[in-house]
Each structure stands twice: as structure tokens, then as C-alpha cells.
Design an enzyme around this catalytic site. Structure first.
Site, PDB file in Angstrom:
ATOM      1  N   GLN A 104      55.505  19.789  -6.547  1.00  0.00           N
ATOM      2  CA  GLN A 104      54.544  19.046  -5.731  1.00  0.00           C
ATOM      3  C   GLN A 104      53.352  19.944  -5.418  1.00  0.00           C
ATOM      4  O   GLN A 104      53.510  21.057  -4.904  1.00  0.00           O
ATOM      5  CB  GLN A 104      55.171  18.558  -4.425  1.00  0.00           C
ATOM      6  CG  GLN A 104      54.213  17.596  -3.720  1.00  0.00           C
ATOM      7  CD  GLN A 104      54.731  17.061  -2.414  1.00  0.00           C
ATOM      8  OE1 GLN A 104      54.963  17.821  -1.488  1.00  0.00           O
ATOM      9  NE2 GLN A 104      54.906  15.755  -2.330  1.00  0.00           N
ATOM     10  N   TYR A 176      47.334  15.322   4.965  1.00  0.00           N
ATOM     11  CA  TYR A 176      46.776  16.535   4.335  1.00  0.00           C
ATOM     12  C   TYR A 176      45.455  16.226   3.616  1.00  0.00           C
ATOM     13  O   TYR A 176      44.927  15.137   3.739  1.00  0.00           O
ATOM     14  CB  TYR A 176      47.847  17.183   3.458  1.00  0.00           C
ATOM     15  CG  TYR A 176      49.060  17.533   4.294  1.00  0.00           C
ATOM     16  CD1 TYR A 176      48.943  18.398   5.382  1.00  0.00           C
ATOM     17  CD2 TYR A 176      50.293  16.929   4.071  1.00  0.00           C
ATOM     18  CE1 TYR A 176      50.031  18.675   6.204  1.00  0.00           C
ATOM     19  CE2 TYR A 176      51.386  17.207   4.890  1.00  0.00           C
ATOM     20  CZ  TYR A 176      51.247  18.081   5.960  1.00  0.00           C
ATOM     21  OH  TYR A 176      52.313  18.338   6.782  1.00  0.00           O
TER      22      TYR A 176
HETATM   23  C1  LIG Z   1      61.737  18.801   6.885  1.00  0.00           C
HETATM   24  C2  LIG Z   1      60.896  17.879   6.053  1.00  0.00           C
HETATM   25  C3  LIG Z   1      59.992  18.423   5.168  1.00  0.00           C
HETATM   26  C4  LIG Z   1      59.193  17.590   4.364  1.00  0.00           C
HETATM   27  N1  LIG Z   1      58.326  18.141   3.469  1.00  0.00           N
HETATM   28  C5  LIG Z   1      57.619  17.344   2.647  1.00  0.00           C
HETATM   29  C6  LIG Z   1      56.787  17.889   1.642  1.00  0.00           C
HETATM   30  O1  LIG Z   1      56.689  19.114   1.438  1.00  0.00           O
HETATM   31  N2  LIG Z   1      56.094  17.020   0.867  1.00  0.00           N
HETATM   32  C7  LIG Z   1      56.181  15.642   1.031  1.00  0.00           C
HETATM   33  O2  LIG Z   1      55.530  14.895   0.303  1.00  0.00           O
HETATM   34  N3  LIG Z   1      56.993  15.117   1.966  1.00  0.00           N
HETATM   35  C8  LIG Z   1      57.704  15.923   2.760  1.00  0.00           C
HETATM   36  N4  LIG Z   1      58.546  15.368   3.670  1.00  0.00           N
HETATM   37  C9  LIG Z   1      58.717  13.907   3.685  1.00  0.00           C
HETATM   38  C10 LIG Z   1      59.968  13.502   2.902  1.00  0.00           C
HETATM   39  O3  LIG Z   1      59.850  13.836   1.517  1.00  0.00           O
HETATM   40  C11 LIG Z   1      60.238  11.993   2.991  1.00  0.00           C
HETATM   41  O4  LIG Z   1      59.202  11.273   2.411  1.00  0.00           O
HETATM   42  C12 LIG Z   1      60.344  11.539   4.420  1.00  0.00           C
HETATM   43  O5  LIG Z   1      61.252  12.355   5.121  1.00  0.00           O
HETATM   44  C13 LIG Z   1      60.794  10.048   4.486  1.00  0.00           C
HETATM   45  O6  LIG Z   1      62.055   9.867   3.940  1.00  0.00           O
HETATM   46  P1  LIG Z   1      63.334   9.632   4.894  1.00  0.00           P
HETATM   47  O7  LIG Z   1      63.048   8.376   5.617  1.00  0.00           O
HETATM   48  O8  LIG Z   1      64.473   9.510   3.903  1.00  0.00           O
HETATM   49  O9  LIG Z   1      63.433  10.861   5.769  1.00  0.00           O
HETATM   50  C14 LIG Z   1      59.332  16.179   4.473  1.00  0.00           C
HETATM   51  C15 LIG Z   1      60.257  15.653   5.370  1.00  0.00           C
HETATM   52  C16 LIG Z   1      61.026  16.475   6.139  1.00  0.00           C
HETATM   53  C17 LIG Z   1      62.027  15.855   7.077  1.00  0.00           C
END
Ligand SMILES: Cc1cc2nc3c(=O)[nH]c(=O)nc-3n(C[C@H](O)[C@H](O)[C@H](O)COP(=O)(O)O)c2cc1C
Length: 217
Positions: A104, A176
């Protein structure tokens, strides 16, 4: 499991001919696990080794495409050729478990903590701070900055390819830089990069175009 998900463990062939062994992907999750200088660390490799075996593809934590795009401490860097050897190990670690490896690529813009970027000066579309407590006022990007960052996304893609990744994902969400150009809150520019919806999309679309060109090279 409902029948809606009955084929989740079946393989899936993408339009470009790449086959994923199943339809489960590891979402990108920033984990603060690489070296302070952007190199992939042993801890990072260990993290991905244990998470890559069951899934069709792994999207890595975001990796900054320029030094002034570093959004988190101990983030993976993809802004210099010196980082390619570590990125190679990362791609190989993921692929050794049978998953496709997707890096990414990212620029944090005004969300970068000042202490993580050169001159302690985050940059963004306009000099408007995020609506968060103690948010820094970013420096408005010059035309040259805009071109430099677009090119950096392409260079990051070239490095990802050299490192053996199967793909890149452009991080265009979550407040971002790419989203900062899209949003009329953070983008108050009056040049070709801001104004109408179409103009605010110019930067995101330029990044997509340049990354695509780097993939097709
Ligand atoms: C600790 C953490 C770090 C994350 N880091 C990124 C990241 O580096 N890039 C990104 O696009 N999304 C990032 N996300 C978002 C997740 O990829 C995901 O889209 C988001 O948690 C929603 O999914 P969920 O409902 O299953 O948690 C992060 C989420 C969490 C909880």
C-alpha cells in the site's frame, strides 16, 4: 455461513490473469513495526509471516512514498532505492506463505506528525489544519511539490515491482493526502488542482494515471 459467502474459499482470477488462491484478503493495518529509517524490520517480517498463510492476498500497512509523507512512527518506507532490499524480503515472506503481496503506497499530507517529516513541516493541498486538537498548520504545496509527489507515487510503484510485489494499492482514503486534495475543507486552491469537484479530482487521478503507467512500463 450463509450461501452469500459459499465461494469465499474458491480461487479467483483477476482480469490481468493473476489467480488468488481464495477471496480473503488481509486488510492494510499500520503496525508501527519497521525501522525508524523506513527499512523493513525483522519484527515486520515476523508479523507478515504469521498472517499470510490463509489468505489470497495481503495488503501491507501503508508505506510512505516521500519523506514528507511519513504519517506514523516506524512506518514502512518506499521513498528511496536503499529500501528495496528490505521490501524484497517483505514480498518474499508474504509470497512464501502462498499469498499475493500488495504494497500500500501512501502520503500522509497534513496528518503527518511534524516531528516525523523534514523541517517538521507537513504539506497539504492548502494551509488548513485538520479539525483535530493540536493539529499542525501544513504548508500549501507548490506546483513543484504536487508534481514531485505524483512522481513519487510512480517511483514507489517502480520500487515495489523491483522488490517483487504482485501489486500496489494507492491509499486514497482515511483523511490522507489524496483525500485532502479531494475534500473542499482541506483543498482551497485556486489553481488547476482545486476548486470544482473535477479540479479537486485532478491530483488523485494524476496519481492513478502515473502509477498505471509505471505498472505498464
Ligand atoms: C490499527 C489499524 C491500522 C490501520 N491501518 C491502515 C492502513 O495502513 N491503511 C489503510 O488503508 N487502512 C488502514 N486501516 C483500516 C483497515 O484496513 C480497515 O479498512 C478498517 O479497519 C475497516 O475494517 P473493519 O471494519 O473490519 O475494522 C487500519 C485499521 C486499524 C484498526
Amino acid at each position: 455461513m450463509t450461501t452469500d459467502y459459499a465461494n469465499i474459499l474458491d480461487s479467483y482470477t483477476l482480469a490481468n490473469g493473476v489467480t488468488l488462491k481464495n477471496r480473503v484478503l488481509l486488510a492494510p493495518m499500520t503496525n508501527f513495526a519497521s525501522e525508524e529509517n523506513g527499512e523493513v524490520s525483522e519484527e515486520e517480517l515476523a508479523y507478515y509471516k504469521v498472517r499470510s498463510s490463509g489468505v489470497g492476498a495481503v495488503i501491507t500497512a501503508c508505506a510512505n512514498v516521500t519523506e514528507d509523507g511519513k504519517g506514523f512512527p516506524n512506518e514502512i518506507g518506499v521513498y528511496s532505492d536503499r529500501l528495496i532490499p528490505g521490501l524484497k524480503r517483505l514480498a518474499a515472506t508474504i509470497q512464501a506463505q502462498g499469498a499475493k503481496a500488495i504494497l500500500q503506497i501512501f502520503h500522509g499530507g497534513r496528518m503527518c506528525p511534524p516531528e516525523l517529516v523534514p523541517g517538521q513541516e507537513p504539506i497539504s493541498a492548502s494551509a488548513v489544519p485538520a479539525e483535530r486538537e493540536n493539529a499542525a498548520v501544513p504548508r500549501e504545496m507548490t506546483e513543484a511539490d504536487v508534481e514531485r509527489v505524483i512522481e513519487a507515487f510512480a517511483e514507489a510503484t517502480r520500487r515495489a515491482i523491483e522488490a517483487g510485489f504482485d501489486g500496489v494499492e494507492i491509499h486514497g482514503a482515511n483523511t490522507y493526502l489524496i483525500q485532502q486534495f479531494f475534500s473542499p475543507h482541506s483543498n482551497r486552491r485556486e489553481d488547476k488542482w482545486g476548486g470544482t469537484l473535477t479540479k479537486r479530482l485532478s491530483f488523485p487521478l494524476a496519481v492513478v494515471d502515473r502509477v498505471r503507467a509505471a505498472v505498464e512500463k
